[in-house]
Write a protein that holds these residues in place. Structure first.
Motif, PDB file in Angstrom:
ATOM      1  N   HIS A 132       5.580  24.885   1.047  1.00 31.36           N
ATOM      2  CA  HIS A 132       5.109  25.477  -0.209  1.00 31.36           C
ATOM      3  C   HIS A 132       6.248  25.636  -1.210  1.00 31.36           C
ATOM      4  N   SER A 133       7.420  26.048  -0.721  1.00 28.89           N
ATOM      5  CA  SER A 133       8.554  26.288  -1.619  1.00 28.89           C
ATOM      6  C   SER A 133       9.318  25.011  -1.956  1.00 28.89           C
ATOM      7  N   LEU A 134       8.977  23.917  -1.267  1.00 33.43           N
ATOM      8  CA  LEU A 134       9.634  22.618  -1.442  1.00 33.43           C
ATOM      9  C   LEU A 134      11.072  22.614  -0.939  1.00 33.43           C
ATOM     10  N   ASP A 135      11.396  23.537  -0.035  1.00 33.89           N
ATOM     11  CA  ASP A 135      12.639  23.353   0.711  1.00 33.89           C
ATOM     12  C   ASP A 135      12.520  22.096   1.569  1.00 33.89           C
ATOM     13  N   LEU A 136      11.313  21.849   2.074  1.00 38.40           N
ATOM     14  CA  LEU A 136      10.991  20.575   2.722  1.00 38.40           C
ATOM     15  C   LEU A 136      10.112  19.769   1.774  1.00 38.40           C
ATOM     16  N   VAL A 137      10.457  18.498   1.577  1.00 38.39           N
ATOM     17  CA  VAL A 137       9.759  17.663   0.598  1.00 38.39           C
ATOM     18  C   VAL A 137       9.240  16.404   1.290  1.00 38.39           C
ATOM     19  N   PRO A 138       7.938  16.318   1.564  1.00 46.53           N
ATOM     20  CA  PRO A 138       7.395  15.088   2.166  1.00 46.53           C
ATOM     21  C   PRO A 138       7.345  13.962   1.128  1.00 46.53           C
ATOM     22  N   LEU A 139       7.759  12.770   1.546  1.00 49.15           N
ATOM     23  CA  LEU A 139       7.727  11.613   0.652  1.00 49.15           C
ATOM     24  C   LEU A 139       7.095  10.415   1.348  1.00 49.15           C
ATOM     25  N   PRO A 140       6.236   9.686   0.623  1.00 45.10           N
ATOM     26  CA  PRO A 140       5.670   8.449   1.186  1.00 45.10           C
ATOM     27  C   PRO A 140       6.726   7.358   1.214  1.00 45.10           C
ATOM     28  N   ARG A 141       6.419   6.273   1.922  1.00 48.92           N
ATOM     29  CA  ARG A 141       7.366   5.160   1.984  1.00 48.92           C
ATOM     30  C   ARG A 141       7.424   4.457   0.635  1.00 48.92           C
ATOM     31  N   PRO A 142       8.566   3.825   0.310  1.00 50.15           N
ATOM     32  CA  PRO A 142       8.658   3.095  -0.955  1.00 50.15           C
ATOM     33  C   PRO A 142       7.796   1.842  -0.939  1.00 50.15           C
ATOM     34  N   ASP A 143       7.585   1.290  -2.115  1.00 51.54           N
ATOM     35  CA  ASP A 143       6.801   0.062  -2.252  1.00 51.54           C
ATOM     36  C   ASP A 143       7.705  -1.118  -1.930  1.00 51.54           C
ATOM     37  N   THR A 144       7.778  -1.457  -0.654  1.00 56.51           N
ATOM     38  CA  THR A 144       8.686  -2.497  -0.192  1.00 56.51           C
ATOM     39  C   THR A 144       8.141  -3.105   1.077  1.00 56.51           C
ATOM     40  N   GLU A 145       8.575  -4.319   1.360  1.00 55.22           N
ATOM     41  CA  GLU A 145       8.203  -4.978   2.607  1.00 55.22           C
ATOM     42  C   GLU A 145       9.195  -4.679   3.718  1.00 55.22           C
ATOM     43  N   ILE A 146      10.224  -3.900   3.426  1.00 54.09           N
ATOM     44  CA  ILE A 146      11.235  -3.579   4.431  1.00 54.09           C
ATOM     45  C   ILE A 146      10.619  -2.657   5.471  1.00 54.09           C
ATOM     46  N   ALA A 147      10.534  -3.142   6.699  1.00 53.68           N
ATOM     47  CA  ALA A 147       9.827  -2.385   7.733  1.00 53.68           C
ATOM     48  C   ALA A 147      10.532  -1.091   8.096  1.00 53.68           C
ATOM     49  N   GLU A 148      11.868  -1.040   7.875  1.00 56.48           N
ATOM     50  CA  GLU A 148      12.624   0.125   8.313  1.00 56.48           C
ATOM     51  C   GLU A 148      12.467   1.328   7.388  1.00 56.48           C
ATOM     52  N   CYS A 149      11.781   1.172   6.261  1.00 51.86           N
ATOM     53  CA  CYS A 149      11.611   2.283   5.321  1.00 51.86           C
ATOM     54  C   CYS A 149      10.363   3.074   5.685  1.00 51.86           C
ATOM     55  N   TYR A 150      10.549   4.291   6.122  1.00 53.52           N
ATOM     56  CA  TYR A 150       9.452   5.100   6.632  1.00 53.52           C
ATOM     57  C   TYR A 150       9.049   6.186   5.628  1.00 53.52           C
ATOM     58  N   PRO A 151       7.846   6.740   5.790  1.00 51.97           N
ATOM     59  CA  PRO A 151       7.590   8.032   5.153  1.00 51.97           C
ATOM     60  C   PRO A 151       8.561   9.055   5.740  1.00 51.97           C
ATOM     61  N   GLU A 152       9.040   9.964   4.927  1.00 49.10           N
ATOM     62  CA  GLU A 152      10.054  10.903   5.411  1.00 49.10           C
ATOM     63  C   GLU A 152       9.807  12.295   4.859  1.00 49.10           C
ATOM     64  N   VAL A 153      10.482  13.256   5.463  1.00 48.29           N
ATOM     65  CA  VAL A 153      10.506  14.623   4.958  1.00 48.29           C
ATOM     66  C   VAL A 153      11.950  14.943   4.638  1.00 48.29           C
ATOM     67  N   TRP A 154      12.229  15.183   3.356  1.00 43.52           N
ATOM     68  CA  TRP A 154      13.590  15.488   2.928  1.00 43.52           C
ATOM     69  C   TRP A 154      13.777  16.994   2.845  1.00 43.52           C
ATOM     70  N   GLY A 155      15.025  17.416   2.878  1.00 44.60           N
ATOM     71  CA  GLY A 155      15.331  18.822   2.688  1.00 44.60           C
ATOM     72  C   GLY A 155      15.650  19.530   3.983  1.00 44.60           C
ATOM     73  N   VAL A 156      15.712  20.853   3.905  1.00 43.24           N
ATOM     74  CA  VAL A 156      16.060  21.681   5.053  1.00 43.24           C
ATOM     75  C   VAL A 156      15.148  22.895   5.101  1.00 43.24           C
ATOM     76  N   VAL A 157      14.951  23.419   6.304  1.00 46.85           N
ATOM     77  CA  VAL A 157      14.247  24.691   6.465  1.00 46.85           C
ATOM     78  C   VAL A 157      15.278  25.797   6.337  1.00 46.85           C
ATOM     79  N   ARG A 158      15.103  26.652   5.355  1.00 45.39           N
ATOM     80  CA  ARG A 158      16.086  27.714   5.130  1.00 45.39           C
ATOM     81  C   ARG A 158      15.761  28.922   5.998  1.00 45.39           C
TER      82      ARG A 158
END
Length: 510
Positions: free
Chosen positions: A424-450
């Motif tokens: 909710h506070s966006l300390d953790l930020v979920p992000l979808p994968r980029p628009d690319t054919e590179i298989a190694e690019c995953y959806p990710e969660v950026w940030g830290v839990v404070r």
């Protein structure tokens, strides 16, 4: 006319590079073709292709007469030129199996349109990633080598390609080959084509199996960053790599079968709190993992995420690089092939299902984890969560062989409340994968839990995270009623795609 000294430096550097590749269990020393003292003759060198196809100058031809080349790969269905760097193949300028005579040669347009006194020792092979392909461009007027990492662009983007490679760093030949040779067996581990269906390749730091490749090489006597040590056992390394690749292929096959079965049957429980909806054999499978009734009861009531089909691993990131564990029957590890002999702590650890090779006490169960990520381990006896990763430092008085005691457990309720609050506070930020054919690019969660008491700027991962947070806020987060989800999703995809194209990575700072 005597050749300039940098001819010898390039020939020697390339020979040393190929020799190190041959010292690894990758290519054979016999695969290296060394030039005769007088250089390759017109009958041996593809002079016609150099003149008529790529329009190279006499200075280029004179250099190429004195370079070593690799014999083409001839291993079953794997034929053609050798990969010598991630996503990068050597160019063979000898008439026999000349790369210039190869149909659909990747990067041919760029090779043709280089300045006449420029020549590339490599060409692209496969999709563009952060680690390749690389163009090793030799300027035969100055003797400098340009190392440019980027995909071929074709005629439409020819000016862009030229502008980019001209901005890439240049090296004296000695410095260039010292750098790329050191990277072999340090940053990149050669993976030979020992198993049908798995082509020769290079393991790069972003790949999940990189730690295992490192261990296989080191246990065989390879010296990290230097090369084969005095006791390097090349045959042991080759056999261990083959065994690992066969096991990897088998696991991938099981995973594909499980995914096919999932989509055909869709046997997920309709209510996660109804034990009757779990299939026959479920108790047998999870109990083989060493779980007691209390753990099994917990697993029966947990929700599980469906597969993420947008990338090769089919797993969602839930925090940093951690992935949720799945204890449903279509997990490839929980199928009819699971037996008491295979369900040892060592095997479960080796296959990424358990965080430790040691047997855990009854009542502990990992619900997320990954070899290079963070593990969440539920203690069903105490109602706590143990957050463990490989970087945990052993606390005082904790036994060496009980790493689950190395960190302080968190009460389960406050732990998951903090996770939700961090979203909710966006300390953790979920992000979808980029628009690319590179298989190694995953959806990710950026940030830290404070944790309570931490400042706003403590452990902040960087400006990319703040940019992603701002996108969420612009589209209404955290007010779910006003949140424009699809617009936010599209903007986040664009952000990650731009970061990837700008060379700042498709991976988050988490």
């Amino acid at each position: 006319m005597a050749s300039p000294p940098w001819h010898t430096e390039i020939a020697l550097g390339l020979t040393q590079f190929y020799t190190k590749l041959a010292q690894a269990p990758y290519l054979s020393p016999d695969s290296i073709q060394h030039p005769p003292p007088e250089g390759w003759s017109d009958e041996e060198l593809d002079v016609e292709g150099l003149r008529n196809i790529v329009h190279r100058s006499d200075a280029v031809v004179n250099l190429l007469r004195h370079l070593p080349y690799l014999k083409p790969v001839e291993a079953g269905p794997q034929t053609g030129q050798w990969c010598i760097f991630p996503k990068t193949k050597a160019i063979r300028y000898l008439r026999d199996h000349s790369s210039l005579q190869q149909k659909d040669l990747e990067g041919l347009y760029e090779l043709v349109n280089l300045l006449p006194d420029m020549v590339s020792l490599t060409h692209p092979a496969g999709e563009y990633t952060h680690y390749g392909p690389q163009w090793w461009l030799v300027d035969c007027k100055t003797g400098r080598i340009t190392k440019y990492a980027g995909p071929p662009r074709g005629e439409a983007l020819a000016e862009e390609f030229e502008a980019e490679w001209k901005k890439a760093p240049t090296y004296a030949p000695v410095d260039f080959f010292q750098e790329v040779t050191t990277m072999l067996g340090k940053d990149y581990y050669p993976v030979p084509g020992l198993v049908d269906g798995i082509e020769a390749d290079f393991c790069t730091p972003d790949r999940r199996e990189s730690t295992m490749m490192y261990q296989i090489y080191m246990l065989a006597g390879w010296q990290h960053g230097r090369g084969p040590g005095p006791y390097f056992d090349r045959e042991k390394c080759r056999k261990d790599l083959e065994a690992f690749l066969r096991d990897q292929k088998e696991r991938e096959s099981r995973k594909r079968k499980a995914e096919i079965a999932r989509h055909e049957r869709r046997t997920r429980p309709t209510q996660t709190n109804d034990p009757a909806t779990y299939p026959d054999g479920y108790d047998r499978d999870v109990k083989l993992l060493g779980f007691n009734e209390r753990v099994v009861d917990l697993l029966r009531h947990l929700p599980y995420l469906d597969v993420d089909e947008s990338h090769e691993d089919n797993c969602w990131s839930v925090n940093g690089r951690s992935e949720p564990q799945c204890y449903l029957e279509d997990n490839p590890m929980l199928n009819e092939e699971l037996s008491a002999g295979k369900a040892t702590p060592e095997n479960l650890y080796a296959n990424g299902l358990f965080p430790f090779p040691e047997k855990m006490p009854e009542g502990l169960v990992p619900i997320t984890g990954r070899e290079d990520g963070e593990w969440w381990i539920i203690d069903t006896n105490a109602g706590t969560v143990i957050v463990y990763d490989g970087g945990n430092k052993q606390v005082a008085d904790a036994p060496d062989d009980k790493p689950w005691l190395w960190v302080r457990p968190c009460p389960a309720g406050p732990f998951f409340d903090a996770l939700v609050n961090s979203l909710h506070s966006l300390d953790l930020v979920p992000l979808p994968r980029p628009d690319t054919e590179i298989a190694e690019c995953y959806p990710e969660v950026w940030g830290v839990v404070r944790e309570e008491g931490e400042g706003d700027d403590e452990d902040d991962p960087g400006p990319e995270v703040e940019e992603a947070r701002e996108i969420y806020r612009v589209y209404g987060w955290p007010d779910v009623a006003k949140f424009r989800r699809q617009e936010c999703y599209d903007a986040l995809v664009e952000l990650r795609t731009n970061l990837l194209e700008d060379g700042e990575g498709g991976y988050g700072p988490a």
